[in-house]
Design a protein around this motif. Sequence first.
Motif, PDB file in Angstrom:
ATOM      1  N   LEU A  34       0.822  -1.211   0.000  1.00  0.00           N
ATOM      2  CA  LEU A  34       0.000   0.000   0.000  1.00  0.00           C
ATOM      3  C   LEU A  34       0.857   1.262   0.000  1.00  0.00           C
ATOM      4  O   LEU A  34       0.529   2.243  -0.670  1.00  0.00           O
ATOM      5  CB  LEU A  34      -0.947   0.000   1.205  1.00  0.00           C
ATOM      6  CG  LEU A  34      -2.052  -1.056   1.167  1.00  0.00           C
ATOM      7  CD1 LEU A  34      -2.699  -1.193   2.540  1.00  0.00           C
ATOM      8  CD2 LEU A  34      -3.091  -0.709   0.104  1.00  0.00           C
ATOM      9  N   HIS A  38       0.790   4.093  -2.900  1.00  0.00           N
ATOM     10  CA  HIS A  38       0.598   5.494  -2.525  1.00  0.00           C
ATOM     11  C   HIS A  38       1.679   6.372  -3.169  1.00  0.00           C
ATOM     12  O   HIS A  38       1.387   7.444  -3.688  1.00  0.00           O
ATOM     13  CB  HIS A  38       0.632   5.599  -0.996  1.00  0.00           C
ATOM     14  CG  HIS A  38       0.616   6.987  -0.462  1.00  0.00           C
ATOM     15  ND1 HIS A  38      -0.533   7.752  -0.418  1.00  0.00           N
ATOM     16  CD2 HIS A  38       1.601   7.750   0.082  1.00  0.00           C
ATOM     17  CE1 HIS A  38      -0.252   8.922   0.127  1.00  0.00           C
ATOM     18  NE2 HIS A  38       1.043   8.941   0.450  1.00  0.00           N
ATOM     19  N   PHE A  53      -5.141   5.210  -0.732  1.00  0.00           N
ATOM     20  CA  PHE A  53      -4.064   4.299  -0.356  1.00  0.00           C
ATOM     21  C   PHE A  53      -3.477   4.676   1.004  1.00  0.00           C
ATOM     22  O   PHE A  53      -3.131   3.803   1.794  1.00  0.00           O
ATOM     23  CB  PHE A  53      -2.986   4.260  -1.431  1.00  0.00           C
ATOM     24  CG  PHE A  53      -3.458   3.725  -2.759  1.00  0.00           C
ATOM     25  CD1 PHE A  53      -4.570   2.900  -2.858  1.00  0.00           C
ATOM     26  CD2 PHE A  53      -2.792   4.059  -3.919  1.00  0.00           C
ATOM     27  CE1 PHE A  53      -5.001   2.407  -4.068  1.00  0.00           C
ATOM     28  CE2 PHE A  53      -3.216   3.572  -5.152  1.00  0.00           C
ATOM     29  CZ  PHE A  53      -4.323   2.750  -5.232  1.00  0.00           C
ATOM     30  N   ILE A 107      -4.510  -4.801  -4.365  1.00  0.00           N
ATOM     31  CA  ILE A 107      -5.141  -4.664  -3.047  1.00  0.00           C
ATOM     32  C   ILE A 107      -6.224  -5.719  -2.859  1.00  0.00           C
ATOM     33  O   ILE A 107      -6.298  -6.362  -1.807  1.00  0.00           O
ATOM     34  CB  ILE A 107      -5.712  -3.248  -2.855  1.00  0.00           C
ATOM     35  CG1 ILE A 107      -4.585  -2.214  -2.881  1.00  0.00           C
ATOM     36  CG2 ILE A 107      -6.490  -3.157  -1.535  1.00  0.00           C
ATOM     37  CD1 ILE A 107      -5.057  -0.782  -2.963  1.00  0.00           C
TER      38      ILE A 107
END
Length: 157
Positions: A34, A38, A53, A107
């Motif tokens: 994550l 990001h 994120f 994800i």
Amino acid sequence: MKINKLGLSIVESEAIIEKLNILLSNFQIHYQNLRGLHWNIRGKRFFDLHVKFEELYNDSQLKIDLLAERVLTLGGRPMHTFAEYLENNSLKIGKNISKDTEAIQLIIDGLTELLKIERVILHLASENDDEGTNAMMSDFIKEQEKTIWMLHAWMEE
């Protein structure tokens, strides 16, 4: 049967601790995925996804702490090295992902894998009257199922 200070079987708690540590390891990889998403997201959805994120990795960081504390509560020692995390990981490691749909799919795949581990722990904790671990897994599962549903909805265009 030997019991720990919580009144739970030591042997059964050790099995739960082992599974919690596996989940902890996988959550650390999910968290790092994550962070990478990001930092690296690009495109027209940058502003929305960059914030999303960050929200997701902050949530994962809280869950990581809860998992480590649960391991300690049960009398274990949480894994805490990158070598242990990688050795016990079953998630795909995302590298240099900047496309929105690839990021969201990573994800979804990660959360799906975490759910599998959490359901094993939920079953084990339930069988052993470990309500603390059971409640934690139930909460994690409920949140992650909703997140997966929302991410799938986002993918439908």
